[in-house]
Design a protein around this motif. Sequence first.
Motif, PDB file in Angstrom:
ATOM      1  N   ASN A   1     -95.803 -91.070  18.862  1.00  0.00           N
ATOM      2  CA  ASN A   1     -96.342 -92.151  18.019  1.00  0.00           C
ATOM      3  C   ASN A   1     -96.025 -92.001  16.535  1.00  0.00           C
ATOM      4  O   ASN A   1     -96.894 -92.156  15.683  1.00  0.00           O
ATOM      5  N   THR A   2     -94.796 -91.676  16.237  1.00  0.00           N
ATOM      6  CA  THR A   2     -94.406 -91.610  14.820  1.00  0.00           C
ATOM      7  C   THR A   2     -93.478 -92.774  14.452  1.00  0.00           C
ATOM      8  O   THR A   2     -93.117 -92.933  13.304  1.00  0.00           O
ATOM      9  N   ILE A   3     -93.092 -93.554  15.464  1.00  0.00           N
ATOM     10  CA  ILE A   3     -92.113 -94.627  15.193  1.00  0.00           C
ATOM     11  C   ILE A   3     -92.736 -96.003  15.460  1.00  0.00           C
ATOM     12  O   ILE A   3     -93.452 -96.187  16.444  1.00  0.00           O
ATOM     13  N   LEU A   4     -92.479 -96.927  14.558  1.00  0.00           N
ATOM     14  CA  LEU A   4     -92.940 -98.311  14.724  1.00  0.00           C
ATOM     15  C   LEU A   4     -91.722 -99.219  14.829  1.00  0.00           C
ATOM     16  O   LEU A   4     -90.618 -98.856  14.413  1.00  0.00           O
ATOM     17  N   LYS A   5     -91.960-100.397  15.386  1.00  0.00           N
ATOM     18  CA  LYS A   5     -90.869-101.369  15.488  1.00  0.00           C
ATOM     19  C   LYS A   5     -91.307-102.678  14.851  1.00  0.00           C
ATOM     20  O   LYS A   5     -92.438-103.134  15.063  1.00  0.00           O
ATOM     21  N   LEU A   6     -90.401-103.235  14.072  1.00  0.00           N
ATOM     22  CA  LEU A   6     -90.670-104.525  13.425  1.00  0.00           C
ATOM     23  C   LEU A   6     -89.780-105.589  14.046  1.00  0.00           C
ATOM     24  O   LEU A   6     -88.573-105.400  14.183  1.00  0.00           O
ATOM     25  N   ASN A   7     -90.377-106.699  14.451  1.00  0.00           N
ATOM     26  CA  ASN A   7     -89.639-107.916  14.812  1.00  0.00           C
ATOM     27  C   ASN A   7     -89.965-108.938  13.747  1.00  0.00           C
ATOM     28  O   ASN A   7     -91.147-109.182  13.466  1.00  0.00           O
TER      29      ASN A   7
ATOM     30  N   ARG B   1     -93.582-131.487  13.152  1.00  0.00           N
ATOM     31  CA  ARG B   1     -93.113-130.312  13.906  1.00  0.00           C
ATOM     32  C   ARG B   1     -91.622-130.152  13.600  1.00  0.00           C
ATOM     33  O   ARG B   1     -90.846-131.101  13.725  1.00  0.00           O
ATOM     34  N   ASN B   2     -91.234-128.947  13.140  1.00  0.00           N
ATOM     35  CA  ASN B   2     -89.837-128.671  12.802  1.00  0.00           C
ATOM     36  C   ASN B   2     -89.269-127.610  13.728  1.00  0.00           C
ATOM     37  O   ASN B   2     -89.997-126.704  14.154  1.00  0.00           O
ATOM     38  N   LEU B   3     -87.995-127.697  13.992  1.00  0.00           N
ATOM     39  CA  LEU B   3     -87.272-126.650  14.742  1.00  0.00           C
ATOM     40  C   LEU B   3     -86.055-126.251  13.918  1.00  0.00           C
ATOM     41  O   LEU B   3     -85.210-127.095  13.611  1.00  0.00           O
ATOM     42  N   GLU B   4     -86.022-125.009  13.513  1.00  0.00           N
ATOM     43  CA  GLU B   4     -84.937-124.570  12.619  1.00  0.00           C
ATOM     44  C   GLU B   4     -84.158-123.418  13.253  1.00  0.00           C
ATOM     45  O   GLU B   4     -84.710-122.635  14.022  1.00  0.00           O
ATOM     46  N   ASP B   5     -82.866-123.298  12.855  1.00  0.00           N
ATOM     47  CA  ASP B   5     -82.045-122.169  13.315  1.00  0.00           C
ATOM     48  C   ASP B   5     -82.538-120.885  12.650  1.00  0.00           C
ATOM     49  O   ASP B   5     -82.609-120.812  11.419  1.00  0.00           O
ATOM     50  N   GLU B   6     -82.894-119.918  13.450  1.00  0.00           N
ATOM     51  CA  GLU B   6     -83.391-118.646  12.905  1.00  0.00           C
ATOM     52  C   GLU B   6     -82.824-117.469  13.690  1.00  0.00           C
ATOM     53  O   GLU B   6     -82.320-117.649  14.798  1.00  0.00           O
ATOM     54  N   SER B   7     -82.956-116.298  13.101  1.00  0.00           N
ATOM     55  CA  SER B   7     -82.563-115.077  13.820  1.00  0.00           C
ATOM     56  C   SER B   7     -83.782-114.189  13.979  1.00  0.00           C
ATOM     57  O   SER B   7     -84.635-114.116  13.085  1.00  0.00           O
ATOM     58  N   LYS B   8     -83.830-113.528  15.120  1.00  0.00           N
ATOM     59  CA  LYS B   8     -84.872-112.512  15.330  1.00  0.00           C
ATOM     60  C   LYS B   8     -84.232-111.162  14.989  1.00  0.00           C
ATOM     61  O   LYS B   8     -83.224-110.777  15.591  1.00  0.00           O
ATOM     62  N   LEU B   9     -84.800-110.500  14.012  1.00  0.00           N
ATOM     63  CA  LEU B   9     -84.265-109.214  13.546  1.00  0.00           C
ATOM     64  C   LEU B   9     -85.216-108.111  13.995  1.00  0.00           C
ATOM     65  O   LEU B   9     -86.419-108.180  13.719  1.00  0.00           O
ATOM     66  N   GLN B  10     -84.684-107.112  14.685  1.00  0.00           N
ATOM     67  CA  GLN B  10     -85.527-106.009  15.174  1.00  0.00           C
ATOM     68  C   GLN B  10     -85.038-104.685  14.589  1.00  0.00           C
ATOM     69  O   GLN B  10     -83.854-104.381  14.687  1.00  0.00           O
ATOM     70  N   VAL B  11     -85.954-103.939  13.993  1.00  0.00           N
ATOM     71  CA  VAL B  11     -85.611-102.618  13.436  1.00  0.00           C
ATOM     72  C   VAL B  11     -86.754-101.640  13.721  1.00  0.00           C
ATOM     73  O   VAL B  11     -87.907-102.047  13.837  1.00  0.00           O
ATOM     74  N   VAL B  12     -86.417-100.355  13.802  1.00  0.00           N
ATOM     75  CA  VAL B  12     -87.458 -99.330  13.929  1.00  0.00           C
ATOM     76  C   VAL B  12     -87.597 -98.604  12.594  1.00  0.00           C
ATOM     77  O   VAL B  12     -86.683 -98.638  11.758  1.00  0.00           O
ATOM     78  N   PHE B  13     -88.740 -97.961  12.396  1.00  0.00           N
ATOM     79  CA  PHE B  13     -88.945 -97.159  11.180  1.00  0.00           C
ATOM     80  C   PHE B  13     -90.069 -96.142  11.415  1.00  0.00           C
ATOM     81  O   PHE B  13     -90.907 -96.327  12.297  1.00  0.00           O
TER      82      PHE B  13
ATOM     83  N   PHE C   1     -94.994-103.077  16.273  1.00  0.00           N
ATOM     84  CA  PHE C   1     -95.455-102.396  17.490  1.00  0.00           C
ATOM     85  C   PHE C   1     -95.402-100.887  17.305  1.00  0.00           C
ATOM     86  O   PHE C   1     -94.511-100.387  16.629  1.00  0.00           O
ATOM     87  N   ASN C   2     -96.297-100.218  17.995  1.00  0.00           N
ATOM     88  CA  ASN C   2     -96.186 -98.772  18.176  1.00  0.00           C
ATOM     89  C   ASN C   2     -95.232 -98.558  19.326  1.00  0.00           C
ATOM     90  O   ASN C   2     -95.402 -99.188  20.370  1.00  0.00           O
ATOM     91  N   ILE C   3     -94.250 -97.699  19.181  1.00  0.00           N
ATOM     92  CA  ILE C   3     -93.396 -97.440  20.342  1.00  0.00           C
ATOM     93  C   ILE C   3     -93.452 -95.957  20.715  1.00  0.00           C
ATOM     94  O   ILE C   3     -93.779 -95.117  19.887  1.00  0.00           O
ATOM     95  N   GLU C   4     -93.156 -95.671  21.979  1.00  0.00           N
ATOM     96  CA  GLU C   4     -93.325 -94.304  22.470  1.00  0.00           C
ATOM     97  C   GLU C   4     -92.086 -93.450  22.282  1.00  0.00           C
ATOM     98  O   GLU C   4     -92.102 -92.272  22.627  1.00  0.00           O
TER      99      GLU C   4
END
Length: 364
Positions: free
Chosen positions: A130-136, A191-203, A229-232
């Motif tokens: 439990n020392t690493i987190l993940k950001l979306n 209601r809007n729908l826009e082009d987006e990216s999902k960016l995932q990184v750990v830290f 998120f907490n990741i294992e």
Amino acid sequence: MVVSDITNVIEQWCPLEFAEDFDNVGLLVGNKKNNISKVLISHDCIESVVDEAIKLKCELIICFHPIIYSGLKKINTNTYVGRTVTKALKNDINIYAIHTSLDNNINGVNKSLADELGLKNRKVLIPKKNTILKLNTYVPNSHLSIVEKSLYEAGAGNIGNYSECSFISTGKGGFKPNKKSNPFKGTVGKRNLEDESKLQVVFAKNLKKKVLSSLHKTHPFETPAYEIFNIENIDSSVGLGCVGYLENPIGEIEFLKLTKRTLNSKVIRHNKITGRKIKKVAVLGGSGSFAIGEVINKKIDAYITADLKYHDFFKADNKFLILDVGHYESEQFTKKIIENFLKEKFPNFAFISSKIDTNPVEYF
Ligand SMILES: [Zn+2]
């Protein structure tokens, strides 16, 4: 210079978040904004060390073991803890303890022990969970690279020998701004729908504040969308103890002699000699009986630690050579590690190594 100028740098090296839950690390006495002109470094902070700090005019004591450990309900001078804390407060001396934040650093307490024994190809014995987190986070494509860059600069995206690691997928972000909003894109009330990216990184979890601050600074949305998120997954550079290999296997007696010489120990307690050769060695400075199971699992030939009880020698089950070298002796290089680190970071500041031998154990 104020206390936090020093302790912030220590905490980048040994984050408080990496200390064990049972521990009590950080600034134990004083205030981070107090002015300091000299620092005393000590293994333990006892009353005589505070006296030394007063004599040398050091306003900050950086010690390995915390003087306040399992809670403090009364501060009176009938106990050594009460006397030490009272004297420090009366004399405006700040006390900072580093303890298991340094134990969990691969370049901490056990590194020096492993260096002295000449261990090669080292790894952490018990990697910390439990020392690493993940950001979306969800970013409009126009701002993807700027957000990504700022997260890397904050320390996100490092995995082992790789930096700037991420996963990016594209899609549509949906939202309906209300009348009070000021959307970066899209129409209020619709209601809007826009082009987006999902960016995932750990830290690493100690970087959470910094990573979030970078995200908020560079993400163009009024309310950036993100999840943490907490990741294992395990960071193999964070954890207790160290395992490595001797260049050439040696017999048990020779290994005992090597350890005794290296640590300048008067007495080493150990289990039965069985005639095995020692090649794979684990070291864990301080109380290390909790790691016996892991030492067996990892098929280690010899384990150097301290504070073993009678039954711990049975637990080793003659599967490896277990050595109790004494608590202080196993951590004796710690003060030097802290001193070397601080002198390198602050070459023009006065760091003084305590001359007091704080080991409370004598041998007869
Ligand atoms: Zn210790």
